[in-house]
Design a protein around this motif. Sequence first.
Motif, PDB file in Angstrom:
ATOM      1  N   LEU A  56       9.905 -13.835 -55.213  1.00  0.00           N
ATOM      2  CA  LEU A  56       8.141 -13.511 -54.609  1.00  0.00           C
ATOM      3  C   LEU A  56       7.953 -12.198 -55.203  1.00  0.00           C
ATOM      4  O   LEU A  56       6.701 -11.930 -55.466  1.00  0.00           O
ATOM      5  N   LYS A  57       8.600 -11.354 -54.992  1.00  0.00           N
ATOM      6  CA  LYS A  57       8.321  -9.899 -55.233  1.00  0.00           C
ATOM      7  C   LYS A  57       8.230  -9.607 -56.742  1.00  0.00           C
ATOM      8  O   LYS A  57       7.081  -8.897 -57.407  1.00  0.00           O
ATOM      9  N   LEU A  58       9.053 -10.283 -57.693  1.00  0.00           N
ATOM     10  CA  LEU A  58       8.762 -10.379 -58.950  1.00  0.00           C
ATOM     11  C   LEU A  58       7.293 -10.998 -59.415  1.00  0.00           C
ATOM     12  O   LEU A  58       6.915 -10.596 -60.363  1.00  0.00           O
ATOM     13  N   LYS A  59       6.912 -11.849 -58.740  1.00  0.00           N
ATOM     14  CA  LYS A  59       5.701 -12.367 -59.080  1.00  0.00           C
ATOM     15  C   LYS A  59       4.515 -11.824 -58.587  1.00  0.00           C
ATOM     16  O   LYS A  59       3.629 -12.136 -58.712  1.00  0.00           O
ATOM     17  N   GLY A  60       4.828 -10.980 -57.603  1.00  0.00           N
ATOM     18  CA  GLY A  60       3.710 -10.127 -56.999  1.00  0.00           C
ATOM     19  C   GLY A  60       2.863 -10.889 -55.709  1.00  0.00           C
ATOM     20  O   GLY A  60       1.876 -10.810 -55.522  1.00  0.00           O
ATOM     21  N   ILE A  61       3.860 -12.054 -55.153  1.00  0.00           N
ATOM     22  CA  ILE A  61       3.052 -12.989 -54.184  1.00  0.00           C
ATOM     23  C   ILE A  61       3.307 -12.094 -52.855  1.00  0.00           C
ATOM     24  O   ILE A  61       4.512 -11.852 -52.537  1.00  0.00           O
ATOM     25  N   LYS A  62       2.337 -12.091 -52.091  1.00  0.00           N
ATOM     26  CA  LYS A  62       2.320 -11.585 -50.741  1.00  0.00           C
ATOM     27  C   LYS A  62       2.965 -12.540 -49.815  1.00  0.00           C
ATOM     28  O   LYS A  62       2.314 -13.899 -49.924  1.00  0.00           O
ATOM     29  N   TYR A  63       3.782 -12.334 -48.808  1.00  0.00           N
ATOM     30  CA  TYR A  63       4.480 -13.273 -47.945  1.00  0.00           C
ATOM     31  C   TYR A  63       4.751 -12.714 -46.688  1.00  0.00           C
ATOM     32  O   TYR A  63       4.985 -11.507 -46.441  1.00  0.00           O
ATOM     33  N   ASP A  64       4.793 -13.642 -45.586  1.00  0.00           N
ATOM     34  CA  ASP A  64       5.460 -13.000 -44.175  1.00  0.00           C
ATOM     35  C   ASP A  64       6.952 -13.481 -44.070  1.00  0.00           C
ATOM     36  O   ASP A  64       7.175 -14.649 -44.792  1.00  0.00           O
ATOM     37  N   TYR A  65       7.374 -12.301 -43.476  1.00  0.00           N
ATOM     38  CA  TYR A  65       9.192 -12.884 -43.555  1.00  0.00           C
ATOM     39  C   TYR A  65       9.378 -13.131 -42.171  1.00  0.00           C
ATOM     40  O   TYR A  65       9.081 -12.145 -41.246  1.00  0.00           O
ATOM     41  N   GLU A  98      12.294 -22.827 -58.521  1.00  0.00           N
ATOM     42  CA  GLU A  98      11.505 -23.646 -59.241  1.00  0.00           C
ATOM     43  C   GLU A  98      10.034 -23.856 -58.744  1.00  0.00           C
ATOM     44  O   GLU A  98       9.128 -23.908 -59.684  1.00  0.00           O
ATOM     45  N   TYR A  99      10.042 -24.176 -57.451  1.00  0.00           N
ATOM     46  CA  TYR A  99       8.585 -24.387 -57.062  1.00  0.00           C
ATOM     47  C   TYR A  99       7.800 -23.116 -57.116  1.00  0.00           C
ATOM     48  O   TYR A  99       6.461 -23.187 -57.542  1.00  0.00           O
ATOM     49  N   ILE A 100       8.381 -21.806 -56.826  1.00  0.00           N
ATOM     50  CA  ILE A 100       7.673 -20.744 -57.149  1.00  0.00           C
ATOM     51  C   ILE A 100       7.016 -20.572 -58.490  1.00  0.00           C
ATOM     52  O   ILE A 100       6.114 -20.116 -58.671  1.00  0.00           O
ATOM     53  N   ASP A 101       8.088 -20.919 -59.318  1.00  0.00           N
ATOM     54  CA  ASP A 101       7.884 -20.838 -60.761  1.00  0.00           C
ATOM     55  C   ASP A 101       6.516 -21.474 -61.298  1.00  0.00           C
ATOM     56  O   ASP A 101       5.844 -21.140 -62.206  1.00  0.00           O
ATOM     57  N   GLU A 102       6.651 -22.596 -60.480  1.00  0.00           N
ATOM     58  CA  GLU A 102       5.543 -23.904 -60.934  1.00  0.00           C
ATOM     59  C   GLU A 102       4.159 -23.592 -60.466  1.00  0.00           C
ATOM     60  O   GLU A 102       3.385 -23.599 -61.027  1.00  0.00           O
ATOM     61  N   ILE A 103       4.229 -23.142 -59.262  1.00  0.00           N
ATOM     62  CA  ILE A 103       2.980 -22.760 -58.468  1.00  0.00           C
ATOM     63  C   ILE A 103       2.304 -21.346 -59.001  1.00  0.00           C
ATOM     64  O   ILE A 103       1.111 -21.354 -59.016  1.00  0.00           O
ATOM     65  N   TRP A 104       3.109 -20.412 -59.203  1.00  0.00           N
ATOM     66  CA  TRP A 104       2.895 -19.050 -59.657  1.00  0.00           C
ATOM     67  C   TRP A 104       3.320 -18.913 -61.046  1.00  0.00           C
ATOM     68  O   TRP A 104       4.311 -18.013 -61.193  1.00  0.00           O
ATOM     69  N   PRO A 105       2.821 -19.468 -62.112  1.00  0.00           N
ATOM     70  CA  PRO A 105       3.507 -19.371 -63.373  1.00  0.00           C
ATOM     71  C   PRO A 105       3.552 -18.083 -64.121  1.00  0.00           C
ATOM     72  O   PRO A 105       4.296 -17.959 -65.243  1.00  0.00           O
TER      73      PRO A 105
END
Length: 226
Positions: A25-34, A74-81
């Motif tokens: 998530l961080k490599l993709k720069g996706i903001k998330y709640d933990y 794999e889901y993360i990679d498909e949703i945020w390519p």
Amino acid sequence: MAENEEVKLLGIWPSPFSRRIEMALKLKGIKYDYVEEKLDNKSSLLLALNPIHKKVPVLVHNGKAILESHVILEYIDEIWPHNPILPQDPYERSKARFFAKLIDEQIKTVGFVSIIGKVDEKERQVLAEQARELIMYLEKELVGKDYFGGKSVGFLDLVAGSLIPFCLERGWEGIGLEVITEEKFPEYKRWVKNLEKVEILRDCIPPREKHIEHMMNYKVERVSSS
């Protein structure tokens, strides 16, 4: 990423399976709640989202729960390519999946049994040698590469990195067992140093001493309860 997009990760701080999702998530720069879970007191949210296995990690994306770390990656990679983590070449992608399965099935099992299993010293040494034989396949894959993904961190780096150097090696250190040496695994050792230079990954690695202490406490609890 839309402003109103919900991304939530349920995890446990020492878990390599949770940590690899944070890394992605961080490599993709996706903001998330933990949401930090507890092994001995799992939340009603976790039990509702993952009623079959009742385990972390769980990624929640716009109300939908995605389970199992390889599936989540794999889901993360498909949703945020952007910033892809899976190899784009089909053959390289198939190899990455194969080795990821080897790591999370065979290396994980041998590693954890050697650390927390009820085994004597002779059996522990046999398990250590089995781990070395398996990790040698990874050593050969790293020849001439900065990362498994080539010049950038990829899927297999997240899987292998979160489990072997930043989890199993700490457990081995805690019990005084040297499994991976610089002499026999120079490519692996160089790769670990490369991972540690990546700030995003470094921020996701559990604190070393705290992690070792946690694993040793868990080992004691397992022995005393069996």
